[in-house]
Design a protein around this motif. Structure first.
Motif, PDB file in Angstrom:
ATOM      1  N   UNK A 168     -45.681 -43.180   2.560  1.00 57.32           N
ATOM      2  CA  UNK A 168     -44.294 -43.274   2.101  1.00 57.32           C
ATOM      3  C   UNK A 168     -43.386 -42.397   2.951  1.00 57.32           C
ATOM      4  N   UNK A 169     -43.843 -41.191   3.245  1.00 54.64           N
ATOM      5  CA  UNK A 169     -43.045 -40.269   4.058  1.00 54.64           C
ATOM      6  C   UNK A 169     -42.844 -40.811   5.470  1.00 54.64           C
ATOM      7  N   UNK A 170     -43.880 -41.453   6.015  1.00 57.11           N
ATOM      8  CA  UNK A 170     -43.748 -42.039   7.349  1.00 57.11           C
ATOM      9  C   UNK A 170     -42.727 -43.168   7.334  1.00 57.11           C
ATOM     10  N   UNK A 171     -42.766 -43.995   6.310  1.00 57.14           N
ATOM     11  CA  UNK A 171     -41.791 -45.088   6.200  1.00 57.14           C
ATOM     12  C   UNK A 171     -40.374 -44.541   6.095  1.00 57.14           C
ATOM     13  N   UNK A 172     -40.190 -43.502   5.278  1.00 58.49           N
ATOM     14  CA  UNK A 172     -38.860 -42.916   5.114  1.00 58.49           C
ATOM     15  C   UNK A 172     -38.386 -42.254   6.406  1.00 58.49           C
ATOM     16  N   UNK A 173     -39.315 -41.654   7.134  1.00 52.18           N
ATOM     17  CA  UNK A 173     -38.954 -41.013   8.395  1.00 52.18           C
ATOM     18  C   UNK A 173     -38.465 -42.040   9.408  1.00 52.18           C
ATOM     19  N   UNK A 174     -39.201 -43.151   9.540  1.00 51.69           N
ATOM     20  CA  UNK A 174     -38.814 -44.199  10.483  1.00 51.69           C
ATOM     21  C   UNK A 174     -37.496 -44.854  10.058  1.00 51.69           C
ATOM     22  N   UNK A 175     -37.322 -45.040   8.748  1.00 50.55           N
ATOM     23  CA  UNK A 175     -36.049 -45.587   8.253  1.00 50.55           C
ATOM     24  C   UNK A 175     -34.887 -44.655   8.569  1.00 50.55           C
ATOM     25  N   UNK A 176     -35.115 -43.361   8.404  1.00 52.36           N
ATOM     26  CA  UNK A 176     -34.071 -42.373   8.678  1.00 52.36           C
ATOM     27  C   UNK A 176     -33.659 -42.423  10.153  1.00 52.36           C
ATOM     28  N   UNK A 177     -34.634 -42.585  11.036  1.00 56.83           N
ATOM     29  CA  UNK A 177     -34.332 -42.672  12.469  1.00 56.83           C
ATOM     30  C   UNK A 177     -33.482 -43.908  12.759  1.00 56.83           C
ATOM     31  N   UNK A 178     -33.865 -45.035  12.166  1.00 59.44           N
ATOM     32  CA  UNK A 178     -33.112 -46.267  12.403  1.00 59.44           C
ATOM     33  C   UNK A 178     -31.677 -46.158  11.878  1.00 59.44           C
ATOM     34  N   UNK A 179     -31.530 -45.561  10.711  1.00 61.66           N
ATOM     35  CA  UNK A 179     -30.207 -45.467  10.099  1.00 61.66           C
ATOM     36  C   UNK A 179     -29.341 -44.387  10.740  1.00 61.66           C
ATOM     37  N   UNK A 180     -29.943 -43.509  11.551  1.00 61.00           N
ATOM     38  CA  UNK A 180     -29.159 -42.453  12.200  1.00 61.00           C
ATOM     39  C   UNK A 180     -28.211 -43.009  13.250  1.00 61.00           C
ATOM     40  N   UNK A 181     -28.325 -44.311  13.547  1.00 55.81           N
ATOM     41  CA  UNK A 181     -27.387 -44.910  14.501  1.00 55.81           C
ATOM     42  C   UNK A 181     -25.954 -44.823  13.986  1.00 55.81           C
ATOM     43  N   UNK A 182     -25.785 -44.885  12.670  1.00 56.45           N
ATOM     44  CA  UNK A 182     -24.447 -44.859  12.066  1.00 56.45           C
ATOM     45  C   UNK A 182     -24.005 -43.439  11.716  1.00 56.45           C
ATOM     46  N   UNK A 183     -24.805 -42.458  12.071  1.00 53.20           N
ATOM     47  CA  UNK A 183     -24.455 -41.072  11.760  1.00 53.20           C
ATOM     48  C   UNK A 183     -23.341 -40.601  12.691  1.00 53.20           C
ATOM     49  N   UNK A 184     -22.341 -39.931  12.133  1.00 50.41           N
ATOM     50  CA  UNK A 184     -21.246 -39.409  12.936  1.00 50.41           C
ATOM     51  C   UNK A 184     -21.576 -37.991  13.392  1.00 50.41           C
ATOM     52  N   UNK A 185     -21.430 -37.753  14.684  1.00 42.89           N
ATOM     53  CA  UNK A 185     -21.705 -36.432  15.257  1.00 42.89           C
ATOM     54  C   UNK A 185     -20.384 -35.780  15.671  1.00 42.89           C
ATOM     55  N   UNK A 186     -20.404 -34.462  15.736  1.00 41.04           N
ATOM     56  CA  UNK A 186     -19.186 -33.718  16.072  1.00 41.04           C
ATOM     57  C   UNK A 186     -18.622 -34.149  17.430  1.00 41.04           C
ATOM     58  N   UNK A 187     -19.512 -34.356  18.388  1.00 36.35           N
ATOM     59  CA  UNK A 187     -19.057 -34.754  19.721  1.00 36.35           C
ATOM     60  C   UNK A 187     -18.351 -36.105  19.678  1.00 36.35           C
ATOM     61  N   UNK A 188     -18.874 -37.033  18.850  1.00 34.12           N
ATOM     62  CA  UNK A 188     -18.244 -38.350  18.727  1.00 34.12           C
ATOM     63  C   UNK A 188     -16.857 -38.240  18.093  1.00 34.12           C
ATOM     64  N   UNK A 189     -16.743 -37.384  17.073  1.00 38.27           N
ATOM     65  CA  UNK A 189     -15.453 -37.199  16.408  1.00 38.27           C
ATOM     66  C   UNK A 189     -14.421 -36.610  17.359  1.00 38.27           C
ATOM     67  N   UNK A 190     -14.847 -35.651  18.180  1.00 32.01           N
ATOM     68  CA  UNK A 190     -13.934 -35.040  19.157  1.00 32.01           C
ATOM     69  C   UNK A 190     -13.443 -36.088  20.151  1.00 32.01           C
ATOM     70  N   UNK A 191     -14.368 -36.951  20.624  1.00 39.71           N
ATOM     71  CA  UNK A 191     -13.989 -38.003  21.574  1.00 39.71           C
ATOM     72  C   UNK A 191     -12.990 -38.973  20.953  1.00 39.71           C
ATOM     73  N   UNK A 192     -13.224 -39.319  19.684  1.00 44.32           N
ATOM     74  CA  UNK A 192     -12.310 -40.245  19.005  1.00 44.32           C
ATOM     75  C   UNK A 192     -10.934 -39.625  18.821  1.00 44.32           C
ATOM     76  N   UNK A 193     -10.892 -38.326  18.468  1.00 45.62           N
ATOM     77  CA  UNK A 193      -9.611 -37.639  18.315  1.00 45.62           C
ATOM     78  C   UNK A 193      -8.857 -37.569  19.638  1.00 45.62           C
ATOM     79  N   UNK A 194      -9.596 -37.309  20.722  1.00 47.16           N
ATOM     80  CA  UNK A 194      -8.960 -37.264  22.043  1.00 47.16           C
ATOM     81  C   UNK A 194      -8.403 -38.627  22.429  1.00 47.16           C
TER      82      UNK A 194
END
Length: 235
Positions: free
Chosen positions: A192-218
């Motif tokens: 179960x933990x392995x499945x959740x870990x792999x799912x978390x990696x796949x879903x991290x594509x939509x995660x917003x990072x500070x660097x991305x936010x700075x680029x969007x603001x610029x």
């Protein structure tokens, strides 16, 4: 011979010649292995030799031992697939398929891959080490750093996979895997933990990072004067 030369007294050092032994590079190990198989008239693919060199971790003795182990099960020729099967390694294709699943947000692939890993009987810690190395290679390719220990054909595959991730995503996934690896041995629900870990990696594509936010603001700041000029013209 010692791994702690700083502890040797000066009276001993003054009477010795010092030789610092370092790890041997993959190209040098591959060259030596080529010489060995040519002397024995054995056909071997170059990617297979690079895989053996990588597994040897800079030790020629280990590389020759692995080659001898593989030759015991095949005298006709050696391929990369044969090395993978002989040493019970994980094949690389599922890792690159997971990269495609990341790009296409195919969450189903997380459950399929977890099932394959458990069905194969591979140790979870070993799988996590391979996954960590995979994302390290992606980050290395993303940063356009040299990878001399890798065959050019494999480098090309990593260059393609690196295009599917941003640098921030690769760094985040690596950090996440390191933390998860430290806790994985404590959980009784490994599948179960392995499945959740792999799912978390796949879903991290939509995660917003500070660097991305700075680029969007610029980008918004640069676009604001242009939009203002357009409004003034309309007036």
């Amino acid at each position: 011979a010692t791994t702690e030369p700083h502890k040797i007294p000066p009276t001993i050092l003054s009477r010795c010649q010092r030789f610092d032994l370092r790890r041997i590079g993959a190209p040098e190990i591959v060259s030596k292995l080529k010489q060995i198989i040519e002397d024995h008239s054995i056909v071997c693919d170059e990617p297979a030799l690079f895989k053996i060199a990588h597994l040897s971790d800079g030790s020629m003795r280990v590389a020759e031992s692995l080659l001898d182990q593989i030759l015991c099960s095949s005298q006709d020729g050696i391929t990369e697939e044969h090395v993978t099967a002989s040493l019970s390694l994980l094949p690389m294709d599922p890792f690159f398929a997971f990269d495609e699943a990341f790009k296409g947000q195919n969450l189903k692939r997380a459950f399929e891959w977890a099932s394959e890993i458990f069905g194969s009987g591979k140790d979870l810690s070993y799988f996590l080490e391979c996954l960590l190395e995979h994302y390290r290679n992606i980050l290395t390719a993303k940063m356009q750093l040299p990878m001399p220990e890798m065959h050019p054909s494999l480098q090309e595959r990593y260059n393609k996979s690196a295009c599917l991730y941003s640098q921030e995503q690769a760094l985040y996934i690596l950090d996440y895997l390191v933390q998860w690896h430290q806790q994985s041995s404590k959980t009784p629900f490994k599948r179960v933990c392995l499945e959740m870990m792999l799912l978390h990696i796949l879903k991290s594509q939509h995660r917003l990072f500070a660097a991305d936010l700075v680029c969007r603001l610029e980008e918004l700041q640069k676009a604001a004067p242009i939009e203002q000029k357009k409004l003034n013209l309309l007036k």
